[in-house]
Design a protein around this motif. Structure first.
Motif, mmCIF file in Angstrom:
data_model
loop_
_atom_site.group_PDB
_atom_site.id
_atom_site.type_symbol
_atom_site.label_atom_id
_atom_site.label_comp_id
_atom_site.label_asym_id
_atom_site.label_seq_id
_atom_site.Cartn_x
_atom_site.Cartn_y
_atom_site.Cartn_z
ATOM 1 N N LYS A 197 42.433 43.246 50.362
ATOM 2 C CA LYS A 197 41.461 43.846 48.817
ATOM 3 C C LYS A 197 41.947 43.434 48.141
ATOM 4 O O LYS A 197 41.221 43.214 47.000
ATOM 5 C CB LYS A 197 42.570 45.334 48.937
ATOM 6 N N ARG A 198 42.757 42.564 48.368
ATOM 7 C CA ARG A 198 43.333 41.559 47.066
ATOM 8 C C ARG A 198 42.766 40.241 47.314
ATOM 9 O O ARG A 198 41.771 40.118 45.976
ATOM 10 C CB ARG A 198 44.792 40.590 47.725
ATOM 11 N N GLU A 220 38.835 40.761 48.480
ATOM 12 C CA GLU A 220 37.539 41.585 47.844
ATOM 13 C C GLU A 220 38.160 41.891 46.342
ATOM 14 O O GLU A 220 36.770 41.690 45.901
ATOM 15 C CB GLU A 220 37.857 42.770 48.031
ATOM 16 N N LYS A 221 39.036 41.455 45.875
ATOM 17 C CA LYS A 221 38.927 41.947 44.210
ATOM 18 C C LYS A 221 38.908 40.415 43.688
ATOM 19 O O LYS A 221 39.417 40.054 42.609
ATOM 20 C CB LYS A 221 40.548 42.036 44.174
ATOM 21 N N LEU A 281 41.452 38.000 43.808
ATOM 22 C CA LEU A 281 42.717 37.784 43.253
ATOM 23 C C LEU A 281 43.727 36.934 44.186
ATOM 24 O O LEU A 281 43.160 36.840 45.759
ATOM 25 C CB LEU A 281 43.777 38.813 43.057
ATOM 26 N N LEU A 306 48.137 38.441 41.767
ATOM 27 C CA LEU A 306 48.555 39.743 42.580
ATOM 28 C C LEU A 306 49.725 40.397 42.148
ATOM 29 O O LEU A 306 49.993 41.225 41.597
ATOM 30 C CB LEU A 306 48.149 40.524 43.808
ATOM 31 N N LYS A 342 50.047 40.866 38.464
ATOM 32 C CA LYS A 342 49.521 41.444 37.987
ATOM 33 C C LYS A 342 50.267 42.546 38.208
ATOM 34 O O LYS A 342 50.642 43.486 37.441
ATOM 35 C CB LYS A 342 48.135 42.294 38.821
ATOM 36 N N LEU A 385 45.678 47.754 43.784
ATOM 37 C CA LEU A 385 44.676 46.911 44.526
ATOM 38 C C LEU A 385 44.284 48.547 44.871
ATOM 39 O O LEU A 385 42.533 48.433 44.738
ATOM 40 C CB LEU A 385 44.681 46.946 46.216
#
Length: 152
Positions: A89-90, A92-93, A95, A100, A103, A133
């Motif tokens: 997920k990290r 995909e974004k 980051l 992260l 954040k 996420l």
């Protein structure tokens, strides 16, 4: 008054024993007498007598070792599926681990430990990661999209 009353001395202080005899040269000490009677054994004598260190380090070290030996299992680590989900997920974004971490207001090492599965799970950090996420990282459906507030 007889002459003997004036000639006798009453000595007050050291060396006078109630038995009336002269003090014997060094007799057995209290320790030696107790040992003769069997009240104590050789092991009862304190090795560290006169110091204040006899009980401090050794007893606490022994207790700590016993606590470590009695641990049934080490604390649980993050499940591998959770670590993989965080990493996917990290990415995909778009980051980095550092992005992260910034954040969620944690150190980059924390994110790295969660992704590698070495971290001991902390519900607060997992909640921050879930929000950042947008996926569930706890419970049954790990990796599913994070739902909004429950509706009545």
């Amino acid at each position: 008054m007889s002459n003997t009353d004036w000639d006798s001395k009453t000595v007050i202080g050291r060396g006078v024993r109630p038995s009336g005899g002269a003090p014997s040269s060094s007799g057995p000490t209290a320790y030696e007498r107790a040992k003769q009677v069997g009240a104590i054994t050789e092991n009862d004598r304190k090795v560290t007598a006169g110091t204040n260190k006899g009980h401090v380090g050794t007893d606490h070290q022994r207790i700590a070792k016993l606590d470590r030996d009695n641990e049934v299992a080490p604390p649980p680590k993050v499940a591998p599926t959770v670590g993989k989900t965080i990493g996917q997920k990290r990415q995909e974004k778009g980051l980095t681990q550092k992005d992260l971490a910034t954040k969620i207001n944690e150190k980059p090492q924390v994110v790295q430990e969660y992704e590698s599965g070495k971290a001991v799970p902390n519900p607060q950090i997992l909640a921050k990661l879930e929000r950042a996420l947008g996926v569930k990282l706890r419970g049954k459906d790990i990796g599913s999209p994070l739902g909004g507030p429950k509706k009545k």
